[in-house]
Scaffold this active site. Structure first.
Site, PDB file in Angstrom:
ATOM      1  N   ASP A 139      -4.310  -8.170   1.050  1.00 23.72           N
ATOM      2  CA  ASP A 139      -2.949  -7.659   2.060  1.00 23.72           C
ATOM      3  C   ASP A 139      -3.677  -6.843   2.879  1.00 23.72           C
ATOM      4  O   ASP A 139      -3.821  -5.682   2.602  1.00 23.72           O
ATOM      5  CB  ASP A 139      -1.822  -7.309   0.928  1.00 23.72           C
ATOM      6  CG  ASP A 139      -0.672  -6.614   1.946  1.00 23.72           C
ATOM      7  OD1 ASP A 139      -0.888  -6.584   3.231  1.00 23.72           O
ATOM      8  OD2 ASP A 139       0.093  -5.863   1.293  1.00 23.72           O
ATOM      9  N   LYS A 153      -3.596  -2.753  12.854  1.00 23.19           N
ATOM     10  CA  LYS A 153      -2.856  -4.349  13.079  1.00 23.19           C
ATOM     11  C   LYS A 153      -1.813  -4.356  14.057  1.00 23.19           C
ATOM     12  O   LYS A 153      -1.350  -5.607  14.280  1.00 23.19           O
ATOM     13  CB  LYS A 153      -2.399  -4.176  11.694  1.00 23.19           C
ATOM     14  CG  LYS A 153      -1.865  -5.711  11.143  1.00 23.19           C
ATOM     15  CD  LYS A 153      -1.241  -5.711   9.758  1.00 23.19           C
ATOM     16  CE  LYS A 153      -0.674  -6.834   9.353  1.00 23.19           C
ATOM     17  NZ  LYS A 153      -0.138  -6.596   7.983  1.00 23.19           N
ATOM     18  N   GLU A 167       2.872 -12.962   4.946  1.00 23.70           N
ATOM     19  CA  GLU A 167       3.079 -12.173   4.082  1.00 23.70           C
ATOM     20  C   GLU A 167       4.324 -12.485   3.043  1.00 23.70           C
ATOM     21  O   GLU A 167       4.360 -12.272   1.689  1.00 23.70           O
ATOM     22  CB  GLU A 167       3.202 -10.838   4.641  1.00 23.70           C
ATOM     23  CG  GLU A 167       1.996  -9.942   4.961  1.00 23.70           C
ATOM     24  CD  GLU A 167       2.010  -9.064   6.141  1.00 23.70           C
ATOM     25  OE1 GLU A 167       3.300  -8.379   6.297  1.00 23.70           O
ATOM     26  OE2 GLU A 167       1.151  -8.737   6.542  1.00 23.70           O
ATOM     27  N   ASP A 204      10.714  -6.078   3.762  1.00 23.79           N
ATOM     28  CA  ASP A 204       9.407  -5.662   3.625  1.00 23.79           C
ATOM     29  C   ASP A 204       9.378  -4.387   4.564  1.00 23.79           C
ATOM     30  O   ASP A 204       9.155  -4.558   5.534  1.00 23.79           O
ATOM     31  CB  ASP A 204       8.146  -6.552   3.974  1.00 23.79           C
ATOM     32  CG  ASP A 204       6.909  -5.904   3.884  1.00 23.79           C
ATOM     33  OD1 ASP A 204       6.670  -4.473   3.862  1.00 23.79           O
ATOM     34  OD2 ASP A 204       5.945  -6.710   4.018  1.00 23.79           O
TER      35      ASP A 204
HETATM   36  P1  ADP Z   1       1.824  -1.577   4.762  1.00 22.89           P
HETATM   37  O1  ADP Z   1       3.098  -1.035   5.646  1.00 22.89           O
HETATM   38  O2  ADP Z   1       0.660  -1.099   5.238  1.00 22.89           O
HETATM   39  O3  ADP Z   1       2.131  -2.874   4.189  1.00 22.89           O
HETATM   40  P2  ADP Z   1       2.809  -0.713   2.024  1.00 22.89           P
HETATM   41  O4  ADP Z   1       3.617  -1.560   1.637  1.00 22.89           O
HETATM   42  O5  ADP Z   1       1.662  -0.411   0.821  1.00 22.89           O
HETATM   43  O6  ADP Z   1       2.176  -0.566   3.237  1.00 22.89           O
HETATM   44  O7  ADP Z   1       3.636   0.612   2.188  1.00 22.89           O
HETATM   45  C1  ADP Z   1       3.175   1.881   2.234  1.00 22.89           C
HETATM   46  C2  ADP Z   1       4.205   2.990   2.261  1.00 22.89           C
HETATM   47  O8  ADP Z   1       5.033   3.031   1.065  1.00 22.89           O
HETATM   48  C3  ADP Z   1       3.576   4.476   2.452  1.00 22.89           C
HETATM   49  O9  ADP Z   1       4.400   5.158   3.571  1.00 22.89           O
HETATM   50  C4  ADP Z   1       3.860   5.081   1.175  1.00 22.89           C
HETATM   51  O10 ADP Z   1       4.021   6.361   1.180  1.00 22.89           O
HETATM   52  C5  ADP Z   1       5.247   4.251   0.693  1.00 22.89           C
HETATM   53  N1  ADP Z   1       5.067   4.320  -0.722  1.00 22.89           N
HETATM   54  C6  ADP Z   1       4.461   3.962  -1.568  1.00 22.89           C
HETATM   55  N2  ADP Z   1       4.802   4.194  -3.074  1.00 22.89           N
HETATM   56  C7  ADP Z   1       6.009   4.911  -2.792  1.00 22.89           C
HETATM   57  C8  ADP Z   1       7.082   5.408  -3.842  1.00 22.89           C
HETATM   58  N3  ADP Z   1       6.943   5.430  -5.144  1.00 22.89           N
HETATM   59  N4  ADP Z   1       8.246   5.880  -3.324  1.00 22.89           N
HETATM   60  C9  ADP Z   1       8.301   5.755  -1.779  1.00 22.89           C
HETATM   61  N5  ADP Z   1       7.491   5.338  -1.103  1.00 22.89           N
HETATM   62  C10 ADP Z   1       6.394   4.977  -1.444  1.00 22.89           C
HETATM   63 MG    MG Z   2       2.607  -4.688   3.864  1.00 20.25          MG
END
Ligand code: ADP
Ligand code: MG
Length: 664
Positions: A49, A112, A218, A241
């Site tokens: 991912d 991205k 995704e 998402d």
């Molecule tokens: P992307 O947007 O790159 O797909 P993710 O889906 O991994 O990334 O999301 C990342 C975000 O999720 C970050 O802002 C991170 O701080 C937040 N995040 C991760 N774990 C938690 C949690 N337990 N509670 C709240 N926010 C979270």
């Molecule tokens: Mg993502």
């Protein structure tokens, strides 16, 4: 941050449908940069991912244990999609993110947003305003990044090159995990990516030395993670998402393993980083009020604050209160503040309100009624926030949300499932690995893992423990398998005891516990007390009592489902232990090491504080939270530590005077 851009696209009957059953696909990039061996059922293929803010990689090495999300070098299962350059080196992932504020023009994040886009694209022009690095018009008018790379040279880099550095990192993380070369990957992209963006992502893979065997959407990957790939019949699945910087909502139609994207919408500037920003502003204001200092004026302070608020935000997904505690935020000032979940929700309330709009758009575009949605999948790290979950659940009149897969891992998880399908249908066990983690019970009923799940066998791992009570003559060892924090939720494999130990005060004995598993899955556990040489072992033949695949899966799913809850329990037990340890070591200091150096009045004061603390623990053991224990510890430290420090200073001074007098 710039204005939010709402995307709405109706994609009914679009070409983005992907057939999941076939094994091979033309790969336009293949051969352009490198040639790869064809896939066989034994070829390891990872699922990646490649996210805007975080990337995640997963693999199926063994059908029995299923998908494994691969941890990076710091043990984290997601890795920042950040590349940073200093004069000496190129960094990717956590180190790059950690020094981002020191090198704002040389730290590339959110790539991205640019991949496969022209410089003149309105999205690029809007993003350009708030990205801290420079964007220029590159080859064929594509958006390029202009930055100083290693040795300070200025270079124009394509988003494909930057993405390839992240993919290379994910490849290396996987290789370290499996102990072998990884050449093939399934990579995910947002459903709205056009052909150009998809092709550019493939090219990024090729530059990284990865053969991207398939690009999948995704939301489709998320649906695969939830097992929808195996379902016969027709389903309507809504995937929301909410990640670090973007929000994507997709409505999928599933017919016998064939996914079609019916509608998508989203907000290109809504996600976790916005919530972090709100928290940072909140704490900056408090700091200003208390110390008349502007955090924003100091890059190092911003960096520190941002990383602490992100952690606090994550804590608030499971805790009602948390605190940020920074030893030296700026000018040597310590910053220690509490924040409640309610306050956090209030600070972000206008942002949370934006969550429903894109869902309404896909519902309207698809012409479906709320009741026609069969499943709602929440994906992206920010959907761990309870308020986000409740807002979406309420919109669907309290409908249950699927949540047994970690939301920030679900996309990589699904990509790994797709990867295993492409590898070939013949079900083969690639290598033999431990299906569940193995460990022993430690105080507080906690599980101490010794062999992590997914460890290749044969293997041998040792770990040291000590005692909690004075003059313990017997140490009972209980061996468990399972992922939960409390042993009572795991499976007991065997028990034995070390007896007749010589009398020793607590924390003095050193007990080496060794777990070894041979080629035939036979586990032997040995415990040896090092000072006395007393040793015992047991052997557990796992083949005889092996769990079925279904039982293993149920245990793994429970571990996922209760992960957050377990973390809270574990945090609480550890905070209590930390408090008890402090009391114990302070008692030792007062009665032994500093017995003669302390003033009687100080000694009395410390002793009564410790006594009170012990009574407090007894009375509040069942109701106190992690924060209560931490606060209590903080308070008694504030009281005791300065007294002890003063005593040591006095001793040092006396010694110095003695030295001086002996010289005379
Ligand atoms: P992307 O947007 O790159 O797909 P993710 O889906 O991994 O990334 O999301 C990342 C975000 O999720 C970050 O802002 C991170 O701080 C937040 N995040 C991760 N774990 C938690 C949690 N337990 N509670 C709240 N926010 C979270
Ligand atoms: Mg993502």
């Amino acid at each position: 941050m710039g204005s939010a851009i709402l995307l709405a696209l109706n994609l009914a009957n679009s070409s983005f449908a992907s057939n999941l059953s076939d094994g091979n696909q033309n790969n336009r990039t293949q051969g352009k940069f490198a040639s790869f061996a064809p896939l066989t059922p034994d070829t390891p293929v990872v699922g990646i991912d490649l996210g805007t803010t975080y990337s995640c990689v997963a693999i199926i090495r063994n059908e029995r244990i299923g998908v494994e999300v691969i941890p990076n070098e710091s043990g984290n299962r997601i890795t920042p999609s950040v590349v940073g350059f200093t004069d000496d080196e190129r960094m990717v992932g956590e180190p790059a993110k950690n020094q981002a504020h020191l090198f704002p023009q040389r730290t590339i994040y959110g790539i991205k947003r640019l991949i496969g886009r022209k410089f003149g694209d309105p999205e690029v022009q809007a993003d350009k305003e708030w990205l801290s690095y420079e964007i220029v018009s590159g080859k064929d008018g594509s958006a390029y990044v202009r930055t100083n790379v290693v040795r300070g040279l200025s270079r124009d880099l394509s988003p494909e090159e930057i993405s390839s550095m992240i993919l290379l990192k994910m490849k290396q993380i996987s290789e370290a995990f499996v102990g072998n070369d990884i050449q093939h990957a399934v990579v995910t992209v947002p459903a709205y990516f056009n052909d150009g963006q998809r092709q550019a992502t493939k090219d990024a893979g090729a530059i990284a030395g990865l053969n991207i065997v398939r690009i999948i959407n995704e939301p489709t990957a998320a649906a695969l993670a939830y097992g929808f790939g195996k379902i016969k019949g027709n389903r309507k699945i809504l995937v929301a998402d909410l990640g670090g910087g973007t929000y994507d909502v997709s409505l999928l139609d599933l017919k016998d393993g064939l996914f079609t994207v019916l509608a998508i919408s989203g907000d290109t500037h809504l996600g976790g980083e916005d919530f972090d920003q709100r928290l940072a502003e909140h704490f900056s204001k408090i700091f200003m009020k208390k110390h008349q200092k502007e955090v924003k004026s100091d890059n190092r302070a911003i960096q520190l604050l941002m990383s602490h608020v992100e952690k606090a935000k994550r804590d608030l997904s499971t805790l009602l209160y948390t605190r940020i505690s920074i030893e030296n935020l700026m000018h040597g000032i310590e910053f220690n503040e509490q924040i409640s979940r309610a306050r956090f929700e209030e600070l972000c309330s206008d942002l949370f309100k934006k969550i429903i709009d894109p869902i309404e758009i896909v519902m309207r575009d698809s012409g479906l009624k709320k009741t026609e949605i069969d499943s709602i999948l929440l994906v992206g790290g920010s959907t761990r926030i309870p308020k986000v979950r409740s807002i979406i659940s309420e919109y669907f009149n309290g409908k249950e949300l699927s949540q047994n897969i970690n939301p920030d891992e679900a996309v990589a998880y699904g990509a790994a499932i797709q990867a295993a399908m492409l590898r070939g249908n013949k079900k083969r066990i690639l290598i033999d690995i431990t299906p569940l983690s193995l460990g022993v019970e430690v105080s507080g009923g906690l599980m101490s893992h010794i062999i992590p799940r997914g460890t290749q066998i044969p293997t041998k791992i040792a770990q040291s423990y000590t005692t909690e009570q004075d003059y313990q003559q017997l140490i009972k060892l209980s061996v468990y398998e399972g992922e939960r924090s409390l042993v009572k939720e795991n499976r007991l494999l065997g028990q034995f005891a070390l007896t007749d130990l010589p009398a020793m005060k607590r924390r003095v004995p050193s007990i080496q516990v060794t777990f070894s598993i041979d080629e035939n899955s036979i586990l032997s556990v040995t415990a040896r007390e090092e000072t006395s040489g007393i040793e015992k072992s047991i052997t557990i033949n796992q083949d005889k009592s092996r769990l079925s695949n279904d039982e293993i899966n149920r245990m793994l799913q429970d571990a996922q489902r209760y992960a957050e809850q377990d973390k809270v329990i574990e945090g609480r037990i550890n905070a209590q232990k930390a408090l008890e340890n402090y009391i114990f070591s302070m008692e030792n200091t007062v009665d032994e090491s500093l017995a003669n150096a302390l003033l009687i009045i100080d000694k009395k004061a410390i002793k009564s504080t410790l006594k009170e603390a012990k009574i407090w623990i007894k009375e509040n053991e069942d109701s106190a939270t992690q924060i209560d224990f931490e606060d209590y510890l903080h308070d008694i430290q504030l009281f005791c530590d300065p007294i002890i420090k003063r005593a040591y200073k006095r001793i040092a001074k006396e010694l110095a005077e003695e030295d001086y007098s002996s010289e005379l």
